[in-house]
Design an enzyme around this catalytic site. Structure first.
Site, PDB file in Angstrom:
ATOM      1  N   LYS A  14       0.530  -1.439  -0.261  1.00 60.12           N
ATOM      2  CA  LYS A  14      -0.235  -0.006  -0.282  1.00 60.12           C
ATOM      3  C   LYS A  14       0.452   1.602   0.289  1.00 60.12           C
ATOM      4  O   LYS A  14       0.622   2.171  -1.050  1.00 60.12           O
ATOM      5  CB  LYS A  14      -0.752   0.174   1.190  1.00 60.12           C
ATOM      6  N   ARG A  89     -10.124   3.620   8.044  1.00 60.24           N
ATOM      7  CA  ARG A  89      -9.754   2.804   8.288  1.00 60.24           C
ATOM      8  C   ARG A  89     -11.039   2.288   8.788  1.00 60.24           C
ATOM      9  O   ARG A  89     -11.100   0.566   9.486  1.00 60.24           O
ATOM     10  CB  ARG A  89      -8.666   2.332   9.073  1.00 60.24           C
ATOM     11  N   ARG A 123      10.785  -7.071   6.419  1.00 57.70           N
ATOM     12  CA  ARG A 123      10.568  -5.817   6.176  1.00 57.70           C
ATOM     13  C   ARG A 123      11.860  -4.686   7.072  1.00 57.70           C
ATOM     14  O   ARG A 123      11.045  -5.149   8.141  1.00 57.70           O
ATOM     15  CB  ARG A 123       9.605  -5.328   6.276  1.00 57.70           C
ATOM     16  N   ARG A 155       9.819  -2.235  12.372  1.00 57.12           N
ATOM     17  CA  ARG A 155       8.835  -1.462  12.747  1.00 57.12           C
ATOM     18  C   ARG A 155       8.409  -2.235  14.416  1.00 57.12           C
ATOM     19  O   ARG A 155       8.514  -2.854  13.985  1.00 57.12           O
ATOM     20  CB  ARG A 155       7.775  -0.843  12.021  1.00 57.12           C
ATOM     21  N   ARG A 166      -3.812  -6.228  13.938  1.00 55.15           N
ATOM     22  CA  ARG A 166      -3.740  -5.261  12.339  1.00 55.15           C
ATOM     23  C   ARG A 166      -4.516  -6.406  11.596  1.00 55.15           C
ATOM     24  O   ARG A 166      -5.500  -5.369  11.082  1.00 55.15           O
ATOM     25  CB  ARG A 166      -2.596  -4.671  11.997  1.00 55.15           C
TER      26      ARG A 166
HETATM   27  P1  AMP Z   1      -0.553   2.158   8.291  1.00 53.36           P
HETATM   28  O1  AMP Z   1       1.131   2.801   8.165  1.00 53.36           O
HETATM   29  O2  AMP Z   1      -1.043   2.586   7.129  1.00 53.36           O
HETATM   30  O3  AMP Z   1       0.346   0.436   8.311  1.00 53.36           O
HETATM   31  O4  AMP Z   1       0.161   3.156   9.502  1.00 53.36           O
HETATM   32  C1  AMP Z   1       0.549   2.133  11.011  1.00 53.36           C
HETATM   33  C2  AMP Z   1      -0.425   2.527  12.224  1.00 53.36           C
HETATM   34  O5  AMP Z   1      -1.235   3.966  12.376  1.00 53.36           O
HETATM   35  C3  AMP Z   1      -2.032   1.561  12.086  1.00 53.36           C
HETATM   36  O6  AMP Z   1      -1.454   0.267  12.956  1.00 53.36           O
HETATM   37  C4  AMP Z   1      -2.381   2.177  13.662  1.00 53.36           C
HETATM   38  O7  AMP Z   1      -2.172   2.712  14.441  1.00 53.36           O
HETATM   39  C5  AMP Z   1      -2.238   4.274  12.745  1.00 53.36           C
HETATM   40  N1  AMP Z   1      -3.142   4.521  11.664  1.00 53.36           N
HETATM   41  C6  AMP Z   1      -2.244   4.628  10.424  1.00 53.36           C
HETATM   42  N2  AMP Z   1      -3.769   5.152   9.861  1.00 53.36           N
HETATM   43  C7  AMP Z   1      -4.724   5.210  10.677  1.00 53.36           C
HETATM   44  C8  AMP Z   1      -5.840   5.017  10.985  1.00 53.36           C
HETATM   45  N3  AMP Z   1      -6.672   5.489   9.804  1.00 53.36           N
HETATM   46  N4  AMP Z   1      -7.087   5.420  12.027  1.00 53.36           N
HETATM   47  C9  AMP Z   1      -6.015   4.586  12.766  1.00 53.36           C
HETATM   48  N5  AMP Z   1      -5.086   4.548  13.088  1.00 53.36           N
HETATM   49  C10 AMP Z   1      -4.440   4.866  12.044  1.00 53.36           C
END
Ligand code: AMP
Length: 212
Positions: A14, A89, A123, A155, A166
């Site tokens: 993504k 989300r 990763r 990460r 997740r």
């Molecule tokens: P990502 O980089 O999109 O995988 O996001 C990493 C983490 O950031 C997620 O597991 C959430 O804890 C937080 N996060 C990112 N986007 C959102 C969102 N739209 N709503 C809530 N938490 C988010």
């Protein structure tokens, strides 16, 4: 003008694909995860609040997330269009987005659970969020970012437990949004996320060009 959302489970590519697509279209990619990580790095109050949720693999509370998106959408560069990565989300976030802007395209990257686990274990990211994979996209020098020379690490939210949380949240709360946009008559372009970065990008571009 393209107002797109890129959906996909973690490790589906993504982040990488939304950046490549946005670059090809000359519009910004908006990643809420990246914005939160930036806040954490800067040590802001918002970053401190978000960090605990993120490390557990949980969603950051909607008020914080919606506020950061509202702020981002008020900037000038989004007037040309945008691609969302990792937002919305859940239904509350999709409601908030409806009140801020109008989505006209969604893309969904698909990936099997086996492949998700395989990808996550290799990763590596640098402090500026440049993403590598020990097997599929290795840096020129092991453990060092090609772009800024900073050390690569895993990460914090990629522990087995956080990964499980997740994936469950993605299935239970995020995938129903795809149906919601489908019911609104918004095109859904589904793309197999398992081939190489270049091949997936080519499929994304082909689908987007056909849509245009
Ligand atoms: P990502 O980089 O999109 O995988 O996001 C990493 C983490 O950031 C997620 O597991 C959430 O804890 C937080 N996060 C990112 N986007 C959102 C969102 N739209 N709503 C809530 N938490 C988010």
């Amino acid at each position: 003008m393209i107002h797109a959302i890129l959906f996909g489970p973690q490790a589906s590519g993504k982040g990488t694909q939304s950046k490549l697509l946005a670059e090809a279209l000359g519009i910004p990619a908006i990643s809420t995860g990246e914005m939160f990580r930036e806040q954490i790095k800067r040590g802001t109050g918002l970053g401190k609040e978000a960090e605990a949720y993120m490390n557990r693999g949980e969603l950051v509370p909607d008020e914080l997330t919606n506020a950061i998106v509202r702020d981002r959408l008020s900037r000038d560069d989004v007037k040309k269009g945008y691609v969302f990565d990792g937002f919305p989300r859940n239904a509350v976030q999709a409601d908030a987005l409806d009140s801020l802007s109008t989505i006209n395209l969604t893309l969904v990257l698909t990936l099997s659970d086996n492949e998700i686990v395989r990808r996550l274990s290799g990763r590596r990211v640098c402090p500026n969020d440049h993403i590598y994979h020990t097997e599929y996209k290795p840096p020129r020098q092991a453990g060092v970012c090609d772009i800024d020379g900073l050390p690569l690490s895993q990460r914090d939210d990629e522990t087995p437990e956080a990964i499980r949380v997740r994936l469950r949240i993605y299935r239970e709360r995020t995938t129903p949004l795809i149906d919601r946009y489908r019911k609104q008559g918004i095109p859904i372009l589904e793309i197999d996320g398992s081939p190489s970065i270049e091949d997936v990008h080519a499929s994304v571009m082909k689908a987007v060009e056909a849509y245009r």
